[in-house]
Scaffold this motif. Structure first.
Motif, PDB file in Angstrom:
ATOM      1  N   PRO A  68     -12.088 112.584  33.550  1.00  0.00           N
ATOM      2  CA  PRO A  68     -11.791 112.244  34.947  1.00  0.00           C
ATOM      3  C   PRO A  68     -11.215 110.839  35.119  1.00  0.00           C
ATOM      4  CG  PRO A  68     -14.171 112.464  34.610  1.00  0.00           C
ATOM      5  CD  PRO A  68     -13.507 112.892  33.342  1.00  0.00           C
ATOM      6  N   ALA A  69     -11.614 109.899  34.264  1.00  0.00           N
ATOM      7  CA  ALA A  69     -11.062 108.538  34.346  1.00  0.00           C
ATOM      8  C   ALA A  69      -9.570 108.545  34.049  1.00  0.00           C
ATOM      9  CB  ALA A  69     -11.811 107.612  33.390  1.00  0.00           C
ATOM     10  N   LEU A  70      -9.159 109.314  33.038  1.00  0.00           N
ATOM     11  CA  LEU A  70      -7.731 109.408  32.706  1.00  0.00           C
ATOM     12  C   LEU A  70      -6.958 110.110  33.815  1.00  0.00           C
ATOM     13  CD1 LEU A  70      -7.800 110.287  28.902  1.00  0.00           C
ATOM     14  CD2 LEU A  70      -6.976 108.166  29.939  1.00  0.00           C
ATOM     15  N   LYS A  71      -7.539 111.165  34.380  1.00  0.00           N
ATOM     16  CA  LYS A  71      -6.865 111.875  35.474  1.00  0.00           C
ATOM     17  C   LYS A  71      -6.586 110.925  36.634  1.00  0.00           C
ATOM     18  CE  LYS A  71      -8.342 116.570  34.504  1.00  0.00           C
ATOM     19  NZ  LYS A  71      -9.145 117.729  34.917  1.00  0.00           N
ATOM     20  N   GLU A  72      -7.557 110.105  36.958  1.00  0.00           N
ATOM     21  CA  GLU A  72      -7.381 109.139  38.051  1.00  0.00           C
ATOM     22  C   GLU A  72      -6.339 108.083  37.673  1.00  0.00           C
ATOM     23  OE1 GLU A  72      -7.654 107.238  41.637  1.00  0.00           O
ATOM     24  OE2 GLU A  72      -8.426 109.218  41.092  1.00  0.00           O
ATOM     25  N   ALA A  73      -6.363 107.630  36.429  1.00  0.00           N
ATOM     26  CA  ALA A  73      -5.473 106.556  35.981  1.00  0.00           C
ATOM     27  C   ALA A  73      -4.004 106.957  36.012  1.00  0.00           C
ATOM     28  CB  ALA A  73      -5.856 106.105  34.574  1.00  0.00           C
ATOM     29  N   VAL A  74      -3.696 108.235  35.749  1.00  0.00           N
ATOM     30  CA  VAL A  74      -2.290 108.649  35.639  1.00  0.00           C
ATOM     31  C   VAL A  74      -1.802 109.485  36.818  1.00  0.00           C
ATOM     32  CG1 VAL A  74      -2.351 108.527  33.119  1.00  0.00           C
ATOM     33  CG2 VAL A  74      -2.726 110.737  34.249  1.00  0.00           C
ATOM     34  N   ARG A  75      -2.645 109.663  37.832  1.00  0.00           N
ATOM     35  CA  ARG A  75      -2.249 110.558  38.938  1.00  0.00           C
ATOM     36  C   ARG A  75      -1.072 110.026  39.749  1.00  0.00           C
ATOM     37  NH1 ARG A  75      -4.239 109.617  44.097  1.00  0.00           N
ATOM     38  NH2 ARG A  75      -5.630 107.842  44.245  1.00  0.00           N
ATOM     39  N   GLN A  76      -0.788 108.731  39.673  1.00  0.00           N
ATOM     40  CA  GLN A  76       0.349 108.136  40.384  1.00  0.00           C
ATOM     41  C   GLN A  76       1.599 108.015  39.500  1.00  0.00           C
ATOM     42  OE1 GLN A  76       0.196 106.932  43.640  1.00  0.00           O
ATOM     43  NE2 GLN A  76      -1.949 107.443  43.960  1.00  0.00           N
ATOM     44  N   ILE A  77       1.469 108.325  38.227  1.00  0.00           N
ATOM     45  CA  ILE A  77       2.586 108.154  37.293  1.00  0.00           C
ATOM     46  C   ILE A  77       3.527 109.346  37.394  1.00  0.00           C
ATOM     47  CG2 ILE A  77       3.229 108.025  34.846  1.00  0.00           C
ATOM     48  CD1 ILE A  77       0.683 106.358  34.415  1.00  0.00           C
ATOM     49  N   GLU A  78       4.799 109.036  37.576  1.00  0.00           N
ATOM     50  CA  GLU A  78       5.826 110.085  37.660  1.00  0.00           C
ATOM     51  C   GLU A  78       6.261 110.494  36.254  1.00  0.00           C
ATOM     52  OE1 GLU A  78       7.049 111.530  40.423  1.00  0.00           O
ATOM     53  OE2 GLU A  78       5.761 110.314  41.727  1.00  0.00           O
ATOM     54  N   PRO A  79       6.646 111.763  36.062  1.00  0.00           N
ATOM     55  CA  PRO A  79       7.201 112.162  34.769  1.00  0.00           C
ATOM     56  C   PRO A  79       8.407 111.289  34.404  1.00  0.00           C
ATOM     57  CG  PRO A  79       6.730 114.091  36.105  1.00  0.00           C
ATOM     58  CD  PRO A  79       6.545 112.881  37.000  1.00  0.00           C
ATOM     59  N   PHE A  80       8.638 111.138  33.116  1.00  0.00           N
ATOM     60  CA  PHE A  80       9.746 110.320  32.631  1.00  0.00           C
ATOM     61  C   PHE A  80      10.352 110.979  31.403  1.00  0.00           C
ATOM     62  CE2 PHE A  80       5.770 108.755  30.927  1.00  0.00           C
ATOM     63  CZ  PHE A  80       6.021 108.589  29.576  1.00  0.00           C
ATOM     64  N   THR A  81      11.489 110.452  30.959  1.00  0.00           N
ATOM     65  CA  THR A  81      12.224 111.079  29.864  1.00  0.00           C
ATOM     66  C   THR A  81      12.209 110.219  28.612  1.00  0.00           C
ATOM     67  OG1 THR A  81      13.684 112.167  31.448  1.00  0.00           O
ATOM     68  CG2 THR A  81      14.478 112.023  29.189  1.00  0.00           C
ATOM     69  N   LEU A  82      11.954 110.866  27.474  1.00  0.00           N
ATOM     70  CA  LEU A  82      12.082 110.253  26.163  1.00  0.00           C
ATOM     71  C   LEU A  82      13.087 111.058  25.356  1.00  0.00           C
ATOM     72  CD1 LEU A  82       8.354 109.431  25.276  1.00  0.00           C
ATOM     73  CD2 LEU A  82      10.113 107.858  26.116  1.00  0.00           C
ATOM     74  N   GLU A  83      13.561 110.478  24.256  1.00  0.00           N
ATOM     75  CA  GLU A  83      14.586 111.114  23.439  1.00  0.00           C
ATOM     76  C   GLU A  83      14.362 110.756  21.970  1.00  0.00           C
ATOM     77  OE1 GLU A  83      19.419 110.575  22.998  1.00  0.00           O
ATOM     78  OE2 GLU A  83      18.474 110.169  24.920  1.00  0.00           O
ATOM     79  N   LEU A  84      14.570 111.727  21.079  1.00  0.00           N
ATOM     80  CA  LEU A  84      14.514 111.444  19.650  1.00  0.00           C
ATOM     81  C   LEU A  84      15.590 110.416  19.306  1.00  0.00           C
ATOM     82  CD1 LEU A  84      14.176 115.046  18.168  1.00  0.00           C
ATOM     83  CD2 LEU A  84      12.354 113.378  18.575  1.00  0.00           C
TER      84      LEU A  84
END
Length: 192
Positions: A68-84
């Protein structure tokens, strides 16, 4: 949530996964590389990931607070893109201990995720590593070649295609040292 044994959650780490196309490209590249490069251990394709934080042996009651601590910590973070992005090594250049695939893209967003994770894991007793964070995907361990390692001299290896994917969640993995694949997903933590 997945079922976790009563005695403890196990040897855990937090990571972000790869998209299917990126995983398939790594698997293709690794199949070629295994024929040319002599490493003691190659990573199972189902185990590809980018570590956010290694936790180690974790008690069940701590795991129950962590999710639950992690769920709260990242709930405002938007998806982002990474690339090899290419390959590299850790350890001595002539006999590396790790061969990795690099990543690029929205690295500041990934670093924000790492910071958010460290903020919630520290009060639970998990300490960050002393060395700077260097995102990568481990491909192989312990070079065992008879000649000095030099990936640039293996012109027969096709370059890795630079495939992008969207990162939209964290994964808590449990390590099983005696199995292949070695890592079992214990929880998924979605972003916003």
């Amino acid at each position: 949530m997945m079922n976790i044994p009563e005695q403890g959650a196990g040897r855990l780490f937090i990571a972000v996964g790869l998209g299917e196309a990126a995983s398939m490209e790594l698997e293709r590249w690794q199949a070629e590389a295994e024929q040319i490069l002599s490493f003691a251990k190659w990573v199972h394709p189902e185990d590809y990931h980018i570590t956010v934080q290694f936790l180690g042996d974790t008690r069940q009651e701590v795991f129950d607070q962590l999710v639950p601590a992690l769920k709260e910590a990242v709930r405002q973070i938007e998806p982002f893109t990474l690339e090899l992005s290419g390959t590299g090594t850790f350890g001595t250049a002539s006999a590396p201990r790790v061969l990795w695939a690099g990543v690029r893209g929205d690295i500041p967003a990934l670093e924000n995720v790492v910071e958010a994770v460290l903020d919630v894991t520290k009060p639970l007793g998990f300490m960050p590593e002393d060395r700077p964070y260097r995102p990568h995907i481990t491909m192989a361990r312990k070079y065992r070649g008879h000649e000095e390692f030099n990936i640039d001299s293996t012109h027969v290896l096709q370059p890795m295609e630079e495939i992008a994917w969207s990162v939209d969640h964290l994964v808590i993995y449990k390590t099983h040292l005696d199995k292949k694949p070695m890592y079992e997903k214990r929880a998924l933590i979605p972003f916003a």
